[in-house]
Write a protein that holds these residues in place. Structure first.
Motif, PDB file in Angstrom:
ATOM      1  N   ILE A  76       0.834  -1.199   0.000  1.00  0.00           N
ATOM      2  CA  ILE A  76       0.000   0.000   0.000  1.00  0.00           C
ATOM      3  C   ILE A  76       0.873   1.254   0.000  1.00  0.00           C
ATOM      4  O   ILE A  76       2.005   1.234   0.489  1.00  0.00           O
ATOM      5  N   PRO A  77       0.371   2.362  -0.559  1.00  0.00           N
ATOM      6  CA  PRO A  77       1.174   3.586  -0.646  1.00  0.00           C
ATOM      7  C   PRO A  77       1.386   4.244   0.716  1.00  0.00           C
ATOM      8  O   PRO A  77       0.653   3.994   1.667  1.00  0.00           O
ATOM      9  N   VAL A  78       2.407   5.095   0.764  1.00  0.00           N
ATOM     10  CA  VAL A  78       2.763   5.824   1.978  1.00  0.00           C
ATOM     11  C   VAL A  78       2.274   7.257   1.865  1.00  0.00           C
ATOM     12  O   VAL A  78       2.363   7.876   0.799  1.00  0.00           O
ATOM     13  N   PHE A  79       1.752   7.795   2.961  1.00  0.00           N
ATOM     14  CA  PHE A  79       1.280   9.180   2.979  1.00  0.00           C
ATOM     15  C   PHE A  79       2.348  10.090   3.563  1.00  0.00           C
ATOM     16  O   PHE A  79       2.987   9.751   4.564  1.00  0.00           O
ATOM     17  N   GLY A  80       2.522  11.243   2.966  1.00  0.00           N
ATOM     18  CA  GLY A  80       3.489  12.219   3.473  1.00  0.00           C
ATOM     19  C   GLY A  80       4.911  11.711   3.331  1.00  0.00           C
ATOM     20  O   GLY A  80       5.261  11.014   2.377  1.00  0.00           O
ATOM     21  N   GLU A  81       5.737  12.059   4.306  1.00  0.00           N
ATOM     22  CA  GLU A  81       7.145  11.665   4.286  1.00  0.00           C
ATOM     23  C   GLU A  81       7.408  10.482   5.218  1.00  0.00           C
ATOM     24  O   GLU A  81       8.539  10.246   5.639  1.00  0.00           O
ATOM     25  N   GLY A  82       6.362   9.745   5.535  1.00  0.00           N
ATOM     26  CA  GLY A  82       6.483   8.676   6.516  1.00  0.00           C
ATOM     27  C   GLY A  82       7.086   7.399   5.988  1.00  0.00           C
ATOM     28  O   GLY A  82       7.552   7.323   4.847  1.00  0.00           O
ATOM     29  N   GLU A  83       7.054   6.382   6.835  1.00  0.00           N
ATOM     30  CA  GLU A  83       7.581   5.068   6.505  1.00  0.00           C
ATOM     31  C   GLU A  83       6.428   4.121   6.159  1.00  0.00           C
ATOM     32  O   GLU A  83       5.283   4.349   6.538  1.00  0.00           O
ATOM     33  N   PRO A  84       6.727   3.043   5.421  1.00  0.00           N
ATOM     34  CA  PRO A  84       5.687   2.050   5.118  1.00  0.00           C
ATOM     35  C   PRO A  84       5.044   1.501   6.382  1.00  0.00           C
ATOM     36  O   PRO A  84       5.720   1.274   7.383  1.00  0.00           O
ATOM     37  N   LEU A  85       3.747   1.306   6.321  1.00  0.00           N
ATOM     38  CA  LEU A  85       2.995   0.783   7.470  1.00  0.00           C
ATOM     39  C   LEU A  85       1.696   0.188   6.962  1.00  0.00           C
ATOM     40  O   LEU A  85       1.064   0.744   6.057  1.00  0.00           O
TER      41      LEU A  85
END
Length: 424
Positions: A290-299
């Motif tokens: 799934i895609p990542v939002f903002g500058e965060g890490e995969p989750l």
């Protein structure tokens, strides 16, 4: 003559005792009752595993009893709790566990996870941390993860090829794909979402750096800008025609399989529902993390259910249930369960097993979901979580359909959670 009669009598007694010894041994087996809500292929596979466990040893016998769906299972548990006639163990949803624990129904399992019951250090350490965190309350384990899934992105590779787009890895790239489809005159949204998107929004908020609900329940951050920014993003994505929810279709797997979105985020366990439509429509299907939002890490957030033992069971039944749980999590067994049901292995040993690696070679669409296991997390459980889920679903509906104020709606949710957790 008298001595001969005595000898004969002794031999007869010995013979009789030998004949009935197996029967006596069988009668001494500890019976462990398992209630569950598995049906179809899931029912068939759990029956297979139960039969194999029962055949593997001579001290415990597991008797499975299907209670219908999850709602009926919960009703059966509560009715049996009132009458004092609970089974040994049961399948649990994430909201059941804290509630049953709070009512004193569930047993803490730490003391049963011993070498004697099949729980080697390797087995315990092999459970993915995100799974075990989701069943740990007040520092104790109250359930064992069993049938688990992650969020997975399904990809219409044909639509992406038409606009020369790569598979998005961020939500910004999802937006870019939507713009590219528009510019190419393709009247199809980039993203398809289920009607229930609270899990997606929580995932995006956590990726964006928001605490949401801390794993130790010490802090709540649901109404901050960091937490609500994803809500505004999804609202705008839908308003601009770059995303849609399932709506009257019920589930997005159907519309996506018919080519009505380029991407679709749903449960990894839903692959079997996507494939028939894909085969009928002739779409080239891919899957991705799934895609990542903002500058965060995969989750990704884990979903699915667990197994727990009731405190009313006898010590012998509790030990037998613990042995069965350990059996289910053995590398080959958890991999077989996953490959036959659409769920995922619970342990790292399961993902490294020949059974699972062979399955992935034959079913590459599952590989992205398997990769996500390493960075998945469970939503923190607490008493009142079911109410919060219902309230947040209604809040999202008001935002998307009635333009309700995002910050106001999510502040109400944050206050509700804090009330349940006793936080100011």
């Amino acid at each position: 003559m008298k001595k001969i009669k005595l000898v004969v009598a002794a031999l007869v007694a010995l013979a009789v005792s030998s004949v009935f010894a197996p029967l006596a041994s069988a009668q001494e087996k500890v019976q462990v009752t398992l209630w569950h809500a598995m049906n179809g292929p899931h029912q068939e596979m759990i029956t297979t595993l139960v039969e194999e466990f029962n055949s593997s040893q001579d001290t415990v016998e597991v008797v499975e009893q299907n209670q219908g769906d999850y709602s009926t299972l919960q009703q059966s548990v509560m009715a049996s709790a009132a009458s004092g006639d609970l089974p040994t163990m049961t399948q649990l949803t994430s909201s059941n566990t804290p509630d049953y624990k709070n009512q004193g129904l569930l047993l803490a399992l730490d003391g049963l996870m011993t070498d004697e019951n099949g729980w080697t250090t390797e087995l315990k350490d092999g459970i993915f941390p995100g799974f075990i965190d989701g069943v740990t309350y007040d520092g104790e384990i109250f359930a064992i993860p069993f049938s688990k899934s992650v969020r997975l992105m399904y990809v219409n590779e044909d639509l992406l090829a038409e606009v020369g787009a790569e598979v998005p890895t961020t939500w910004q790239e999802v937006l870019d794909l939507g713009v590219a489809l528009d510019e190419a005159g393709i009247d199809t949204p980039a993203m398809g979402l289920e009607n229930s998107i609270s899990m997606e929004l929580e995932t995006m908020a956590r990726q964006n750096g928001a605490t949401w609900i801390a794993p130790d329940l010490s802090a709540v951050e649901i109404a901050s800008e960091t937490a609500t920014e994803p809500v505004q993003f999804i609202y705008d994505l839908i308003a601009e025609g770059h995303a849609r929810t399932a709506g009257e279709d019920g589930f997005m797997s159907g519309p996506f399989s018919s080519g009505e979105s380029a991407l679709y985020i749903g449960s990894s366990a839903g692959l079997s529902y996507v494939l028939p439509g894909i085969e009928e429509s002739g779409i080239t299907l891919g899957t991705a993390e799934i895609p990542v939002f903002g500058e965060g890490e995969p989750l990704t957030l884990f979903a699915g259910n667990d197994l727990g033992i009731f405190s009313s069971a006898t010590e012998e039944e509790q030990a037998g249930a613990a042995q069965f749980m350990a059996f289910l999590l053995e590398a080959d067994n958890t991999a077989r369960w996953a490959s036959e049901t659409g769920y995922l292995p619970i342990t790292s040993q399961g993902t490294e097993s020949d059974t699972w690696t062979t399955f992935l070679e034959e079913n590459p669409l599952v590989e992205a979901a398997s990769t996500e296991l390493t960075y998945g997390m469970s939503q923190p459980g607490y008493v009142g979580a079911s109410e919060v889920f219902s309230e947040i679903e209604m809040a999202i509906e008001r935002i998307l359909l009635s333009d309700s104020d995002i910050t106001m709606e999510f502040q109400t949710i944050e206050d509700l959670v804090k009330g349940h957790l006793g936080l100011e």
